[in-house]
Design an enzyme around this catalytic site. Structure first.
Site, PDB file in Angstrom:
ATOM      1  CG  HIS A 204      23.531   5.884  -7.590  1.00 55.43           C
ATOM      2  ND1 HIS A 204      22.781   4.779  -7.921  1.00 55.43           N
ATOM      3  CD2 HIS A 204      22.674   6.932  -7.658  1.00 55.43           C
ATOM      4  CE1 HIS A 204      21.540   5.134  -8.181  1.00 55.43           C
ATOM      5  NE2 HIS A 204      21.445   6.430  -8.027  1.00 55.43           N
TER       6      HIS A 204
ATOM      7  CB  SER B 211      21.539  12.839  -8.841  1.00 61.07           C
ATOM      8  OG  SER B 211      20.502  13.663  -9.329  1.00 61.07           O
TER       9      SER B 211
ATOM     10  CG  ASP C 173      12.529   7.138  -3.024  1.00 61.60           C
ATOM     11  OD1 ASP C 173      12.922   8.210  -3.513  1.00 61.60           O
ATOM     12  OD2 ASP C 173      13.251   6.131  -2.906  1.00 61.60           O
ATOM     13  CG  MET C 174       9.514  12.999  -4.131  1.00 57.18           C
ATOM     14  SD  MET C 174       8.461  14.470  -4.311  1.00 57.18           S
ATOM     15  CE  MET C 174       9.512  15.489  -5.345  1.00 57.18           C
ATOM     16  CB  ALA C 175      12.986  12.028  -9.193  1.00 57.89           C
TER      17      ALA C 175
ATOM     18  CE  LYS D 278       3.581  26.066  -6.022  1.00 59.94           C
ATOM     19  NZ  LYS D 278       2.183  25.600  -5.859  1.00 59.94           N
TER      20      LYS D 278
ATOM     21  N   GLY E 204       3.573   4.345  -0.705  1.00 62.67           N
ATOM     22  CA  GLY E 204       4.212   3.079  -0.396  1.00 62.67           C
ATOM     23  C   GLY E 204       3.276   1.884  -0.449  1.00 62.67           C
TER      24      GLY E 204
END
Length: 350
Positions: free
Chosen positions: A116, A140, A174-176, A224, A306
């Site tokens: 990780h 992940s 930065d996104m999941a 999506k 950010g």
């Protein structure tokens, strides 16, 4: 509990070394964890140290890995991680990508067999610091159900990009690819509260509002988000020749085994396109125009990606340091590693 940057990083580094990580790798990991905590990304900060220490101590992370970078073309390469520390592998791989992009205009560097690697925004920001544009993908373990399905297949599969501006600001996104993280589900459980029916499904694939019935998370924006999850898995898993989709190893199930994860960095030099100065000028203009936009009711400002993270960092130090919960601090100063703490029931925490 508030700690200075040096105090927090030092405690995390010491704990990781106690678990068995060598000093250089512990220092890099602690630096990136601190980067996350000071920006308010606490889900990827000090809270992770206990899990990493567990996996290191049990042999699931190679403490003296044989890292190897192989150029596969003038603009491409593969970084072999040997199941070593993902933070170190991802940082070194980005360093290689930055070198190649400066030389040839673009670089595509894949990593395989790593552990990780935390907040992937750190690595794209490395490129922005060098006046480059970057995007990173990372797979992940399964925790999200595809539309119409009943079983988890893809993970949160994050995506990050970063770009410089003309005045020192950096856009870092930065996104999941899931609607919410598993930690949000656990928080609602602990509070005895319900969740929106757009967050997760039960074992039959039906939307749930009871957090105790959650079997899998949902992708953002339905089909999506599902498509984005697949894209990330193709780039960072299938293309790298490592386990993919439902075959990706659980974060917590067996801490004695390497995870064999994949990740990919893509870096570009604006000079090979519109030109660096024009690019940075337009990026600054974009940020200014977003900030100046009239706001809807209930909003004070439109932020660029950010911007709020930097504001949280500045406020943390104005308030006396980085805030972490007491239980994490107590663990960091203790002599414990906590063997056998994690099991498959926690597999969604990534």
């Amino acid at each position: 509990m508030r700690l200075s940057r040096e105090e927090l990083k030092g405690l995390m580094k010491k704990k990781l070394m106690k678990a068995g990580l060598k000093e250089e790798h512990a220092d890099i990991t602690a630096e990136i964890l601190t980067w996350s905590d000071e920006r308010g990304y606490h889900s990827h900060g000090a809270v992770r140290v206990e899990y990493y220490s567990e996996r290191i101590a049990k042999g699931g992370i190679t403490t003296d890995p044989h890292f190897e970078f192989k150029k596969t073309g003038p603009c491409s390469g593969i970084f072999e991680g040997d199941n070593g520390c993902g933070y170190v592998a991802a940082k070194k791989a980005m360093g290689k990508a930055i070198e190649m992009a400066k030389e040839n205009g673009i670089a595509v560097v894949g990593m395989r067999n790593i552990s990780h690697s935390g907040s992937i925004g750190y690595y794209t920001e490395m490129a922005a610091d060098q006046d480059l544009v970057a995007i990173s993908f990372c797979q992940s373990d399964p925790m999200a159900v595809p539309p119409g399905g009943t079983e988890p297949y893809y993970g949160t599969n994050p995506i990050s990009f970063a770009a410089p501006t003309a005045d020192g600001r950096k856009v870092v996104f930065d996104m999941a690819t899931t609607v919410q993280a598993w930690g949000k589900i656990l928080d609602k459980r602990s509070r005895g509260e319900s969740i929106p029916d757009t967050w997760a499904v039960d074992e039959n694939g039906n939307p749930v509002t009871d957090p105790n019935l959650v079997n899998a998370l949902l992708p953002i924006a339905g089909a999506k988000g599902y498509g984005l999850m697949m894209m990330v898995d193709v780039f960072s898993g299938i293309l790298m020749g490592v386990p993919f989709g439902k075959h990706v190893s659980s974060m917590y199930h067996d801490c004695s085994k390497g995870r064999e994860l994949g990740q990919m960095h893509i870096v570009m030099d604006p000079n090979r396109f519109c030109g660096l100065e024009q690019f940075k000028k337009n990026m600054s203009e974009t940020c200014d125009e977003l900030n100046a936009m009239p706001t809807a009711d209930g909003y004070e400002k439109v932020y660029y990606p950010g911007e709020r993270a930097v504001m949280r960092k500045e406020k943390a130090y104005e308030d006396g340091g980085i805030e972490i919960v007491d239980s994490i601090y107590e663990y960091l100063i203790s002599d414990d590693i906590h063997y056998n703490r994690y099991d498959h029931k926690n597999r969604f925490a990534e």
